[in-house]
Motif scaffolding. Structure first.
Motif, PDB file in Angstrom:
ATOM      1  N   ILE A   6      -8.120   6.073  12.506  1.00 53.61           N
ATOM      2  CA  ILE A   6      -6.794   5.990  13.136  1.00 53.61           C
ATOM      3  C   ILE A   6      -5.720   5.848  12.058  1.00 53.61           C
ATOM      4  CG2 ILE A   6      -7.017   3.480  13.565  1.00 53.61           C
ATOM      5  CD1 ILE A   6      -5.292   5.765  16.039  1.00 53.61           C
ATOM      6  N   VAL A   7      -6.055   5.134  10.983  1.00 56.64           N
ATOM      7  CA  VAL A   7      -5.137   5.013   9.840  1.00 56.64           C
ATOM      8  C   VAL A   7      -5.895   5.436   8.583  1.00 56.64           C
ATOM      9  CG1 VAL A   7      -3.741   3.455   8.412  1.00 56.64           C
ATOM     10  CG2 VAL A   7      -3.878   3.083  10.886  1.00 56.64           C
ATOM     11  N   ALA A   8      -5.294   6.312   7.797  1.00 55.69           N
ATOM     12  CA  ALA A   8      -5.939   6.738   6.549  1.00 55.69           C
ATOM     13  C   ALA A   8      -4.917   6.764   5.419  1.00 55.69           C
ATOM     14  CB  ALA A   8      -6.567   8.115   6.730  1.00 55.69           C
ATOM     15  N   LEU A   9      -5.186   5.990   4.383  1.00 61.54           N
ATOM     16  CA  LEU A   9      -4.384   6.059   3.164  1.00 61.54           C
ATOM     17  C   LEU A   9      -5.181   6.852   2.149  1.00 61.54           C
ATOM     18  CD1 LEU A   9      -3.020   2.413   2.620  1.00 61.54           C
ATOM     19  CD2 LEU A   9      -2.303   4.152   4.253  1.00 61.54           C
ATOM     20  N   ASP A  10      -4.509   7.817   1.540  1.00 63.10           N
ATOM     21  CA  ASP A  10      -5.176   8.676   0.572  1.00 63.10           C
ATOM     22  C   ASP A  10      -4.380   8.634  -0.730  1.00 63.10           C
ATOM     23  OD1 ASP A  10      -6.493  10.633  -0.800  1.00 63.10           O
ATOM     24  OD2 ASP A  10      -5.827  12.296   0.472  1.00 63.10           O
ATOM     25  N   ALA A  28      -9.457   3.562   4.976  1.00 60.41           N
ATOM     26  CA  ALA A  28      -9.625   4.191   6.288  1.00 60.41           C
ATOM     27  C   ALA A  28      -9.935   3.115   7.313  1.00 60.41           C
ATOM     28  CB  ALA A  28     -10.748   5.217   6.245  1.00 60.41           C
ATOM     29  N   ILE A  29      -9.179   3.122   8.404  1.00 66.02           N
ATOM     30  CA  ILE A  29      -9.372   2.135   9.463  1.00 66.02           C
ATOM     31  C   ILE A  29      -9.767   2.874  10.735  1.00 66.02           C
ATOM     32  CG2 ILE A  29      -8.199   0.396  10.879  1.00 66.02           C
ATOM     33  CD1 ILE A  29      -6.397  -0.104   8.407  1.00 66.02           C
ATOM     34  N   ALA A  30     -10.838   2.398  11.368  1.00 66.28           N
ATOM     35  CA  ALA A  30     -11.340   3.070  12.571  1.00 66.28           C
ATOM     36  C   ALA A  30     -10.573   2.602  13.802  1.00 66.28           C
ATOM     37  CB  ALA A  30     -12.827   2.794  12.742  1.00 66.28           C
ATOM     38  N   GLU A  31     -10.476   3.482  14.772  1.00 65.71           N
ATOM     39  CA  GLU A  31      -9.797   3.157  16.028  1.00 65.71           C
ATOM     40  C   GLU A  31     -10.418   1.905  16.647  1.00 65.71           C
ATOM     41  OE1 GLU A  31      -8.483   6.294  18.585  1.00 65.71           O
ATOM     42  OE2 GLU A  31      -7.072   4.649  18.920  1.00 65.71           O
ATOM     43  N   ALA A  58       6.101   5.867   0.302  1.00 68.60           N
ATOM     44  CA  ALA A  58       5.081   5.854  -0.748  1.00 68.60           C
ATOM     45  C   ALA A  58       5.595   6.573  -1.992  1.00 68.60           C
ATOM     46  CB  ALA A  58       3.805   6.524  -0.230  1.00 68.60           C
ATOM     47  N   SER A  59       5.259   6.049  -3.172  1.00 64.55           N
ATOM     48  CA  SER A  59       5.604   6.726  -4.421  1.00 64.55           C
ATOM     49  C   SER A  59       4.627   7.863  -4.687  1.00 64.55           C
ATOM     50  CB  SER A  59       5.549   5.747  -5.601  1.00 64.55           C
ATOM     51  OG  SER A  59       6.276   4.577  -5.317  1.00 64.55           O
ATOM     52  N   ASP A  60       3.402   7.709  -4.159  1.00 63.80           N
ATOM     53  CA  ASP A  60       2.333   8.692  -4.333  1.00 63.80           C
ATOM     54  C   ASP A  60       1.437   8.642  -3.119  1.00 63.80           C
ATOM     55  OD1 ASP A  60       2.192  10.203  -6.756  1.00 63.80           O
ATOM     56  OD2 ASP A  60       1.942   8.302  -7.841  1.00 63.80           O
ATOM     57  N   GLY A  61       0.727   9.753  -2.873  1.00 62.56           N
ATOM     58  CA  GLY A  61      -0.323   9.756  -1.862  1.00 62.56           C
ATOM     59  C   GLY A  61       0.173  10.126  -0.481  1.00 62.56           C
ATOM     60  N   ARG A  62      -0.770  10.188   0.454  1.00 61.08           N
ATOM     61  CA  ARG A  62      -0.472  10.585   1.827  1.00 61.08           C
ATOM     62  C   ARG A  62      -0.949   9.496   2.793  1.00 61.08           C
ATOM     63  NH1 ARG A  62       3.145  14.094   1.023  1.00 61.08           N
ATOM     64  NH2 ARG A  62       3.058  14.575   3.249  1.00 61.08           N
ATOM     65  N   ILE A  63      -0.225   9.370   3.901  1.00 63.75           N
ATOM     66  CA  ILE A  63      -0.613   8.438   4.957  1.00 63.75           C
ATOM     67  C   ILE A  63      -0.759   9.221   6.250  1.00 63.75           C
ATOM     68  CG2 ILE A  63       0.072   6.414   6.323  1.00 63.75           C
ATOM     69  CD1 ILE A  63       1.786   5.536   3.919  1.00 63.75           C
ATOM     70  N   ALA A  64      -1.906   9.071   6.895  1.00 62.03           N
ATOM     71  CA  ALA A  64      -2.110   9.722   8.192  1.00 62.03           C
ATOM     72  C   ALA A  64      -2.384   8.660   9.245  1.00 62.03           C
ATOM     73  CB  ALA A  64      -3.268  10.705   8.125  1.00 62.03           C
ATOM     74  N   ILE A  65      -1.761   8.840  10.421  1.00 60.29           N
ATOM     75  CA  ILE A  65      -2.036   7.954  11.550  1.00 60.29           C
ATOM     76  C   ILE A  65      -2.391   8.831  12.744  1.00 60.29           C
ATOM     77  CG2 ILE A  65      -1.139   6.151  13.074  1.00 60.29           C
ATOM     78  CD1 ILE A  65       0.818   5.390  10.831  1.00 60.29           C
ATOM     79  N   ALA A  66      -3.504   8.513  13.377  1.00 65.29           N
ATOM     80  CA  ALA A  66      -4.000   9.284  14.517  1.00 65.29           C
ATOM     81  C   ALA A  66      -4.058  10.778  14.184  1.00 65.29           C
ATOM     82  CB  ALA A  66      -3.135   9.034  15.745  1.00 65.29           C
ATOM     83  N   GLY A  67      -4.478  11.076  12.980  1.00 68.95           N
ATOM     84  CA  GLY A  67      -4.682  12.460  12.597  1.00 68.95           C
ATOM     85  C   GLY A  67      -3.429  13.203  12.166  1.00 68.95           C
TER      86      GLY A  67
END
Ligand code: ADP
Ligand code: MG
Length: 369
Positions: A6-10, A28-31, A58-67
């Motif tokens: 559900i939440v992914a920091l890359d 990575a956090i699961a639903e 963010a200064s770097d990287g990607r954040i995804a929530i619910a895909g």
């Protein structure tokens, strides 16, 4: 993790000028999980939460929530909501208006009856029925905390972000609210990501704990994982407490590995990580105070350390004993059942503590620090 998180920091990092508040981080956090960010003040917990909430870029990287990639999205475009540390309630609005505000900002124009229904539902969820018309100033700390929770969940976010939600409450109230948080999490069935510096709170509430140190993740695991198998002395001492002892590996004897302490005494470990220690290497041993047992010095108990009692502190259900190892070395702490120690043992007494080889943790067995 079976389904997508559900939440992914890359590779997410946050810099303020030359200062790195968060080093490149993957998470990575699961639903439906209850995850806690735990660490001392200034280690980057709030920064991480604010990055996920969209209050920091963010200064770097990607954040995804619910895909969805939300790296550039403003907070109101993210399916998350935040309970702020200071609650941030509007003093001039009633409880119902405060909670309803969460709806009006983001849900466009909900029908009036639907709004009222949702606010009532949120009030009931946090046990504040009958308080709808009060102002925040006329509520106790615990009640204000509940209003903040209700306002955050009324819009039904996929993820609830909580920044030290209980830190403003006194100890007794905090324990009660821990139970409430756990119930809310179960009833709502959504993902909770909470920040705390309180290890007891993290251990009691979390499915997984993310231990942070100086802008990095030190270790991630379930409370029992972290308690039973801390990866570093830092985690061992932050999750629970640990006596840390410098030692040298002497070699293996069957399924145990022997170590020599600075005072010449020998301690043996049967833990899996001990197997990696090559003879002559320097390691750090960790022994939890509650895993030490009292023995009489003359009995020569196995895996024992002869000590002198420095202090004997009464802690209600247990005694906390400060010990000086005979022959030198840092003081140790032992937590013993009251019944385990005769009243005659006091400051100045000799006391041997013995430790099950399964309880002697070994760090840095692979070499370098
Ligand atoms: P925590 O919540 O773990 O106590 P924070 O995430 O709030 O820590 O802060 C991590 C570090 O980043 C701290 O050293 C803090 O001073 C610094 N920091 C946070 N926000 C800012 C900012 N806006 N400008 C500069 N430094 C900041
Ligand atoms: Mg903080």
């Amino acid at each position: 993790m079976t389904s997508s998180p559900i939440v992914a920091l890359d590779g997410v990092a946050k810099r303020y000028g030359a200062f790195v508040a968060l080093h490149e981080t993957d998470l990575a956090i699961a639903e439906g999980e209850f995850v806690t960010l735990l660490g001392p003040s200034g280690c980057g917990k709030t920064t991480t939460l604010r990055l996920i909430g969209g209050f920091e870029q963010a200064s770097d990287g990607r954040i995804a929530i619910a895909g969805q990639d939300v790296t550039e999205s403003p907070p109101y475009r993210r399916p998350v909501n935040t309970v702020f540390q200071d609650y941030a309630l509007f003093p001039h609005m009633s409880v119902a208006e405060n909670i309803g505000y969460g709806l009006s900002v983001r849900s466009g124009r909900l029908e009036k009856t639907e709004r009222r229904r949702r606010v009532a539902e949120a009030l009931a969820l946090v046990g504040l029925e009958g308080m709808a018309d009060r102002r925040p100033g006329a509520l106790s700390g615990g009640q204000r905390q509940r209003v903040a929770m209700a306002r955050a969940v009324v819009r039904r976010p996929r993820v609830l972000l909580l920044d030290e939600p209980l830190s403003a409450l006194d100890v007794k109230l905090r324990e009660g609210m821990q139970v409430e948080l756990k119930r809310l999490h179960r009833e709502l069935g959504i993902t909770f990501l909470m920040v705390t510096h309180d290890q007891t709170e993290a251990l009691a509430l979390s499915d997984r704990i993310v231990v942070m140190r100086e802008g990095r993740i030190a270790q991630i695991g379930s409370p029992t994982d972290l308690y039973d198998h801390p990866a570093t002395p830092y985690v061992a001492d932050f999750i629970g407490a640990a006596n840390l002892l410098e030692a040298e590996a002497l070699g293996r004897e069957g399924d145990v590995c022997a170590f020599r302490l600075v005072n010449g005494a020998t301690l043996r470990s049967r833990r899996r990580e001990a197997a990696g220690a090559t003879t002559g290497s320097r390691v750090t041993l960790g022994v939890r105070p509650e895993r030490m047992m009292a023995a009489r010095p003359e009995t020569g108990a196995a895996n024992a350390l002869d000590c002198i009692v420095m202090e004997r502190l009464f802690h209600g259900d247990c005694l906390r004993i400060e010990l000086a190892p005979e022959g030198g070395g840092k003081p140790l702490f032992a937590e013993l059942a009251r019944t385990a120690l005769p009243a005659t043992v006091s400051a100045g007494s000799r006391l041997a503590v013995h430790i099950d080889p399964d309880d002697v943790m070994v760090f840095d067995a692979g070499g370098g620090k």
